[in-house]
Motif scaffolding. Structure first.
Motif, PDB file in Angstrom:
ATOM      1  N   CYS A 168     -22.182  59.583   4.238  1.00 38.24           N
ATOM      2  CA  CYS A 168     -23.182  60.456   4.828  1.00 38.24           C
ATOM      3  C   CYS A 168     -24.497  60.211   4.106  1.00 38.24           C
ATOM      4  CB  CYS A 168     -22.766  61.922   4.693  1.00 38.24           C
ATOM      5  SG  CYS A 168     -24.087  63.088   5.094  1.00 38.24           S
ATOM      6  N   GLN A 203     -26.688  67.423   5.062  1.00 39.92           N
ATOM      7  CA  GLN A 203     -25.945  66.474   5.888  1.00 39.92           C
ATOM      8  C   GLN A 203     -26.673  66.087   7.165  1.00 39.92           C
ATOM      9  OE1 GLN A 203     -21.341  67.242   5.810  1.00 39.92           O
ATOM     10  NE2 GLN A 203     -22.343  69.187   5.325  1.00 39.92           N
ATOM     11  N   MET A 204     -27.272  67.076   7.879  1.00 37.80           N
ATOM     12  CA  MET A 204     -27.876  66.724   9.157  1.00 37.80           C
ATOM     13  C   MET A 204     -29.294  67.268   9.360  1.00 37.80           C
ATOM     14  SD  MET A 204     -27.765  69.744  10.964  1.00 37.80           S
ATOM     15  CE  MET A 204     -28.158  69.140  12.606  1.00 37.80           C
ATOM     16  N   TRP A 261     -21.914  66.083  14.886  1.00 40.51           N
ATOM     17  CA  TRP A 261     -22.645  66.544  13.714  1.00 40.51           C
ATOM     18  C   TRP A 261     -23.734  67.559  14.024  1.00 40.51           C
ATOM     19  CZ3 TRP A 261     -27.583  65.545  14.898  1.00 40.51           C
ATOM     20  CH2 TRP A 261     -27.851  64.460  15.731  1.00 40.51           C
ATOM     21  N   PRO A 291     -22.013  71.306  13.723  1.00 39.34           N
ATOM     22  CA  PRO A 291     -20.688  70.856  13.282  1.00 39.34           C
ATOM     23  C   PRO A 291     -19.629  71.942  13.197  1.00 39.34           C
ATOM     24  CG  PRO A 291     -22.235  70.891  11.444  1.00 39.34           C
ATOM     25  CD  PRO A 291     -23.035  71.103  12.682  1.00 39.34           C
ATOM     26  N   HIS A 326     -14.071  64.823  11.930  1.00 31.57           N
ATOM     27  CA  HIS A 326     -15.472  65.173  12.071  1.00 31.57           C
ATOM     28  C   HIS A 326     -16.354  63.931  12.024  1.00 31.57           C
ATOM     29  CE1 HIS A 326     -18.307  68.306  12.668  1.00 31.57           C
ATOM     30  NE2 HIS A 326     -17.412  69.228  12.383  1.00 31.57           N
ATOM     31  N   ALA A 327     -17.584  64.114  12.504  1.00 31.47           N
ATOM     32  CA  ALA A 327     -18.549  63.014  12.501  1.00 31.47           C
ATOM     33  C   ALA A 327     -18.838  62.564  11.081  1.00 31.47           C
ATOM     34  CB  ALA A 327     -19.840  63.459  13.188  1.00 31.47           C
ATOM     35  N   GLN A 379     -21.549  61.921   9.809  1.00 28.24           N
ATOM     36  CA  GLN A 379     -22.755  62.540   9.286  1.00 28.24           C
ATOM     37  C   GLN A 379     -22.473  63.906   8.648  1.00 28.24           C
ATOM     38  OE1 GLN A 379     -25.638  60.697   9.421  1.00 28.24           O
ATOM     39  NE2 GLN A 379     -26.522  62.225   8.025  1.00 28.24           N
ATOM     40  N   THR A 380     -21.345  64.510   8.994  1.00 29.41           N
ATOM     41  CA  THR A 380     -21.015  65.848   8.477  1.00 29.41           C
ATOM     42  C   THR A 380     -19.582  65.888   7.928  1.00 29.41           C
ATOM     43  OG1 THR A 380     -20.590  66.440  10.792  1.00 29.41           O
ATOM     44  CG2 THR A 380     -22.654  67.222   9.826  1.00 29.41           C
ATOM     45  N   ALA A 396     -31.106  63.831  12.138  1.00 26.24           N
ATOM     46  CA  ALA A 396     -29.944  63.575  11.292  1.00 26.24           C
ATOM     47  C   ALA A 396     -29.933  62.174  10.697  1.00 26.24           C
ATOM     48  CB  ALA A 396     -28.657  63.821  12.075  1.00 26.24           C
TER      49      ALA A 396
END
Length: 457
Positions: free
Chosen positions: A5, A72-73, A130, A133, A155-156, A158-159, A305
């Motif tokens: 991430c 995170q985003m 994300w 989330p 989960h994505a 990014q998260t 993000a």
């Protein structure tokens, strides 16, 4: 494989996680499938209470979760995270569970008992995005567990911390670890598991390309799929609309979360008599935003993000301006614009020949067009490959419903936008995907009907 991430705040590596090997993933699936039968055998009310307790545990962590989301985003901490919507959706699904999952009694006489029951699919894979989330994940996690399924949450990238947070909270509240697992999987392992019929149902929220990959992996397995794949949601402001309310809501719907909302407003059609006033008010609102570090309580617009998401929006805007669109927000008013930090933009003199009016932007930009009639607005709203939501602004509910009946979309709002009502089915059409989450229909999609024809004599 390592999932990283990259924080949009400063480009640093915020979290790293190793993905499971195929063998490890298959072992996790086997454990979940074994645990699911015992979980489904528990009384429905017990499952409801455990999910409610799990949701409350997540709420207790909100002060820690909010800055984690920002790192995170990129969502500004001033907005306080997602627990309000997270709790609202889970609580509603808990409230309706007894009725939604109740058997349909056809006959219970001396001669026959005939009944249709709703039974769980087994193991459900939830692939969450994300942008919201926690809320997007709970849409499926809560009703899936309540209805007796086991859940694997992917989960994505990014998260990655979100799934860990949720799993820890659910386990602490008493949901068995094998019943709700957070997993880190690469794309190939995910496809291999789906192709091997590891899941009774897969719910995916993400890109059209990702949805196609899910369908390809599930081909020939008859695995049920729920797909929400994007949108290009329109707003239509009629001549009798409350102008101030329409501008405030639609521009917020276009810009909140840096435009990274599944049902965010991406194109607006305004009756010609209100067009100039609408644009003037919209520009004033956007010029009042503060783009900056999401950890700063004064920031109203955080970074996107990822840099590549911001660059895609920049490209759409630049192409539109080159083709004749008018950009109303001055770069000099947003000097922070760089990398993932993307200045907001309002465009007029746009057309549907431009990518910014056809392809999903998923960023803080909106195109506004003048229309002369309902018929023209309907034609333009339907001129899209997507169909998630549409927002209509008028004082006449009958007129709004008449127009709504002619729009190809999943949800129609009147005098509001960018909201998910858990009592209504969350669904879409065209390239937005298929299936439906939340509401009674959400429970129907997470279970299957099973008929009992019992002759007593």
């Amino acid at each position: 494989m390592t999932i990283r991430c990259i924080s949009p705040i400063d480009g640093s590596v915020y979290a790293e996680r190793e993905t499971l090997t195929l063998a490890q993933a298959q072992d996790a699936v086997e454990k979940a499938q074994l645990a699911q039968a015992e979980w489904a055998a528990r009384p429905l009310q017990e499952r409801i209470e455990l999910v409610q307790a799990s949701v409350a545990r997540v709420g207790e962590l909100n002060d820690e979760i909010v800055p984690e989301i920002a790192w995170q985003m990129g969502r500004p901490v001033r907005y306080g995270g997602e627990f309000g919507g997270f709790n609202e959706r889970a609580s509603y699904m808990a409230e309706i569970a007894q009725d939604a999952l109740a058997p349909i009694e056809i006959e219970d006489s001396d001669a026959f008992r005939r009944v249709i029951k709703r039974v769980p699919h087994g193991l459900i894979l939830v692939v969450a995005p994300w942008n919201y989330p926690y809320m997007t994940a709970i849409n499926t996690v809560a009703p899936a567990l309540i209805s007796g399924n086991a859940v694997m949450l992917k989960h994505a990238s990014q998260t990655p911390v979100v799934g860990e947070r949720m799993a820890a909270a659910f386990h602490a509240a008493g949901v068995p670890k094998d019943v709700f697992q957070n997993v880190f999987l690469d794309h190939q392992t995910t496809s291999d598991l789906i192709a091997a019929r590891s899941f009774g149902f897969v719910n995916f929220t993400g890109s059209v390309g990702g949805g196609k990959a899910m369908e390809a992996a599930a081909s020939g397995t008859f695995t049920g799929l729920g797909l929400e794949l994007g949108g290009k949601d329109p707003g239509y402001v009629m001549e009798d609309a409350n102008l101030d309310a329409a501008v405030d809501t639609l521009i917020d719907g276009a810009m909140f979360n840096s435009g990274q909302c599944c049902c965010g407003i991406e194109r607006i059609y305004v009756h010609e008599t209100l067009f100039d006033a609408f644009v003037e008010k919209a520009v004033s609102i956007v010029n009042g935003y503060k783009l900056g570090n999401p950890l700063d309580m004064e920031t109203t617009l955080g970074p996107m993000a990822h840099v590549r998401f911001a660059d895609e929006v920049r490209s759409q805007v630049q192409e539109a301006v080159a083709a004749g669109a008018i950009a109303h927000i001055k770069p000099s008013d947003f000097p922070q614009d760089s990398g993932a930090y993307l200045m907001p933009q309002i465009l007029t003199n746009v057309s549907h020949n431009m990518r910014v009016m056809r392809e999903e932007s998923f960023g803080p930009v909106v195109g506004i067009m003048s229309v002369k009639s309902d018929a023209e607005a309907i034609r333009l709203m339907n001129d899209s490959d997507f169909g998630l939501t549409a927002s209509l602004w008028t004082q006449d509910p009958t007129r709004a419903e008449t127009i709504a009946d002619q729009i190809d979309t999943g949800t129609v709002f009147m005098n509001r936008a960018d909201y998910l009502d858990p009592a209504l089915c969350w669904t879409g059409c065209k390239n937005t995907g298929r299936g439906g989450g939340l509401s009674v229909i959400g429970y129907h999609n997470l279970t299957r009907p099973k008929s009992y024809h019992l002759k007593k004599a």
